[in-house]
Design an enzyme around this catalytic site. Sequence first.
Site, PDB file in Angstrom:
ATOM      1  N   SER A  15       0.840  -1.210   0.000  1.00  0.00           N
ATOM      2  CA  SER A  15       0.000   0.000   0.000  1.00  0.00           C
ATOM      3  C   SER A  15       0.867   1.249   0.000  1.00  0.00           C
ATOM      4  CB  SER A  15      -0.917   0.018   1.238  1.00  0.00           C
ATOM      5  OG  SER A  15      -0.131   0.104   2.415  1.00  0.00           O
ATOM      6  N   ASP A  57       5.507 -10.627   9.092  1.00  0.00           N
ATOM      7  CA  ASP A  57       5.371  -9.552  10.072  1.00  0.00           C
ATOM      8  C   ASP A  57       6.783  -9.096  10.418  1.00  0.00           C
ATOM      9  OD1 ASP A  57       5.148  -8.027  12.424  1.00  0.00           O
ATOM     10  OD2 ASP A  57       3.324  -9.092  13.019  1.00  0.00           O
ATOM     11  N   TYR A 149       5.566   6.879  18.168  1.00  0.00           N
ATOM     12  CA  TYR A 149       6.001   6.964  16.754  1.00  0.00           C
ATOM     13  C   TYR A 149       7.230   7.861  16.634  1.00  0.00           C
ATOM     14  CZ  TYR A 149       5.355   7.881  11.668  1.00  0.00           C
ATOM     15  OH  TYR A 149       5.506   8.000  10.297  1.00  0.00           O
ATOM     16  N   LYS A 153      10.912   6.755  15.338  1.00  0.00           N
ATOM     17  CA  LYS A 153      11.537   7.337  14.138  1.00  0.00           C
ATOM     18  C   LYS A 153      12.852   8.042  14.504  1.00  0.00           C
ATOM     19  CE  LYS A 153       8.390   6.183  10.958  1.00  0.00           C
ATOM     20  NZ  LYS A 153       8.685   5.214   9.890  1.00  0.00           N
ATOM     21  N   THR A 184      -1.262   9.074   1.662  1.00  0.00           N
ATOM     22  CA  THR A 184      -1.327   7.597   1.653  1.00  0.00           C
ATOM     23  C   THR A 184      -2.429   7.151   2.630  1.00  0.00           C
ATOM     24  OG1 THR A 184       0.118   7.244   3.552  1.00  0.00           O
ATOM     25  CG2 THR A 184       1.220   7.479   1.419  1.00  0.00           C
TER      26      THR A 184
HETATM   27  P1  NAP Z   1       0.526   2.681   4.718  1.00  0.00           P
HETATM   28  O1  NAP Z   1      -0.093   2.697   3.368  1.00  0.00           O
HETATM   29  O2  NAP Z   1      -0.337   2.471   5.907  1.00  0.00           O
HETATM   30  O3  NAP Z   1       1.711   1.630   4.684  1.00  0.00           O
HETATM   31  C1  NAP Z   1       2.234   0.991   5.789  1.00  0.00           C
HETATM   32  C2  NAP Z   1       2.588  -0.426   5.359  1.00  0.00           C
HETATM   33  O4  NAP Z   1       3.278  -1.086   6.407  1.00  0.00           O
HETATM   34  C3  NAP Z   1       1.359  -1.256   5.005  1.00  0.00           C
HETATM   35  O5  NAP Z   1       1.512  -1.773   3.699  1.00  0.00           O
HETATM   36  C4  NAP Z   1       1.372  -2.377   6.037  1.00  0.00           C
HETATM   37  O6  NAP Z   1       0.971  -3.590   5.441  1.00  0.00           O
HETATM   38  C5  NAP Z   1       2.832  -2.423   6.464  1.00  0.00           C
HETATM   39  N1  NAP Z   1       2.988  -2.926   7.818  1.00  0.00           N
HETATM   40  C6  NAP Z   1       2.508  -2.369   8.966  1.00  0.00           C
HETATM   41  N2  NAP Z   1       2.828  -3.123  10.024  1.00  0.00           N
HETATM   42  C7  NAP Z   1       3.551  -4.173   9.533  1.00  0.00           C
HETATM   43  C8  NAP Z   1       4.169  -5.305  10.124  1.00  0.00           C
HETATM   44  N3  NAP Z   1       4.123  -5.515  11.451  1.00  0.00           N
HETATM   45  N4  NAP Z   1       4.816  -6.173   9.323  1.00  0.00           N
HETATM   46  C9  NAP Z   1       4.871  -5.982   7.974  1.00  0.00           C
HETATM   47  N5  NAP Z   1       4.313  -4.936   7.363  1.00  0.00           N
HETATM   48  C10 NAP Z   1       3.656  -4.036   8.138  1.00  0.00           C
HETATM   49  O7  NAP Z   1       1.277   4.058   5.002  1.00  0.00           O
HETATM   50  P2  NAP Z   1       2.483   4.814   4.261  1.00  0.00           P
HETATM   51  O8  NAP Z   1       2.243   6.242   4.487  1.00  0.00           O
HETATM   52  O9  NAP Z   1       2.686   4.299   2.888  1.00  0.00           O
HETATM   53  O10 NAP Z   1       3.716   4.390   5.200  1.00  0.00           O
HETATM   54  C11 NAP Z   1       4.981   3.991   4.686  1.00  0.00           C
HETATM   55  C12 NAP Z   1       6.075   4.553   5.583  1.00  0.00           C
HETATM   56  O11 NAP Z   1       6.108   5.977   5.436  1.00  0.00           O
HETATM   57  C13 NAP Z   1       5.910   4.287   7.078  1.00  0.00           C
HETATM   58  O12 NAP Z   1       7.149   3.908   7.645  1.00  0.00           O
HETATM   59  C14 NAP Z   1       5.479   5.645   7.629  1.00  0.00           C
HETATM   60  O13 NAP Z   1       5.848   5.813   8.973  1.00  0.00           O
HETATM   61  C15 NAP Z   1       6.260   6.560   6.713  1.00  0.00           C
HETATM   62  N6  NAP Z   1       5.753   7.928   6.667  1.00  0.00           N
HETATM   63  C16 NAP Z   1       4.475   8.184   6.287  1.00  0.00           C
HETATM   64  C17 NAP Z   1       4.010   9.501   6.268  1.00  0.00           C
HETATM   65  C18 NAP Z   1       2.594   9.843   5.847  1.00  0.00           C
HETATM   66  O14 NAP Z   1       2.152  10.977   6.093  1.00  0.00           O
HETATM   67  N7  NAP Z   1       1.866   8.952   5.198  1.00  0.00           N
HETATM   68  C19 NAP Z   1       4.879  10.550   6.634  1.00  0.00           C
HETATM   69  C20 NAP Z   1       6.190  10.244   7.001  1.00  0.00           C
HETATM   70  C21 NAP Z   1       6.619   8.926   7.011  1.00  0.00           C
HETATM   71  P3  NAP Z   1       0.138  -4.735   6.219  1.00  0.00           P
HETATM   72  O15 NAP Z   1      -0.918  -4.035   7.018  1.00  0.00           O
HETATM   73  O16 NAP Z   1      -0.388  -5.598   5.129  1.00  0.00           O
HETATM   74  O17 NAP Z   1       1.147  -5.445   7.065  1.00  0.00           O
END
Ligand code: NAP
Length: 251
Positions: A15, A57, A149, A153, A184
């Site tokens: 995702s 996981d 969080y 980080k 996202t």
């Molecule tokens: P997202 O779509 O919710 O993606 C998070 C992904 O992590 C999901 O595909 C989820 O898949 C996977 N995940 C969560 N727990 C897991 C586990 N225990 N084992 C394996 N996979 C796991 O959100 P995103 O925004 O793309 O996040 C990607 C990264 O960007 C994250 O590290 C987030 O902290 C970082 N980030 C996001 C933002 C923002 O505003 N969106 C800003 C700064 C940084 P499953 O549920 O299928 O496991």
Amino acid sequence: MSFDGKHVVITGGGSGLGAELARQFSTQGARVTILGRRLEALQEVATETGALPLTCDVTERDSLDLAIAKARAAQGTVDIALANAGAAPSKAFEQMEVSDFSDALGVNLLGVFNLWQACLPGMKAAGWGRLIAVASTAGLKGYPYVSGYCAAKHGVLGLTRALSVEMARTGVTVNALCPGFIETPLLENSLELIVAKTGLSREQAAKSLRRGNPQDRFIQPGEVAAAALWLAGEATGSVNGAALPISGGEI
Ligand code: NAP
């Protein structure tokens, strides 16, 4: 930029940013493996990109090791390991249980350690590798109601900096990306929570988060993926131990 012959593993590849990373690395010729807990989400991205989907996981070392062994058997040594899986649960510090804190550290920090440690031996043997973490501006500054969080980080940046020095003579670089709010599913969850807790409309909540970025906008997954491709490339071998903000100037 070509990644022909390179094997990229992306956690959280089903995702959001992880799916975009899979798209961009596949387009540039890499063999891509995507990891996550939900097979269906992984399979959708796999169909679109040709990536190999594997469930695991990242907080459980046995599960992660098994997935990396399968990835290696199918697609060869891992050259680029992108620790992207994460979650940003929100709660006031005083209402947090110990389990809330350790869960935040589990996926956001231990998950990075597990992936990198599983992939490093092959990279060292090859004399080339890229360990990249998706951290956050929350690794560089504090935000309210996400202390677990932010702690995780910040920890990712400490791990990145220490390991970059430890690996400096091996051909393996270690870097972190620090995006602000990206459009996202994770951001959508945060907005829903703000709406539920404050009674603000979705647009008011979005406006309040956008305001933190001097460019007054959310970052697009493609912008973060472009930075990841740059860090993963051949030309950036001397970029090591960096924490790269992608935040429109927020920090
Ligand atoms: P997202 O779509 O919710 O993606 C998070 C992904 O992590 C999901 O595909 C989820 O898949 C996977 N995940 C969560 N727990 C897991 C586990 N225990 N084992 C394996 N996979 C796991 O959100 P995103 O925004 O793309 O996040 C990607 C990264 O960007 C994250 O590290 C987030 O902290 C970082 N980030 C996001 C933002 C923002 O505003 N969106 C800003 C700064 C940084 P499953 O549920 O299928 O496991």
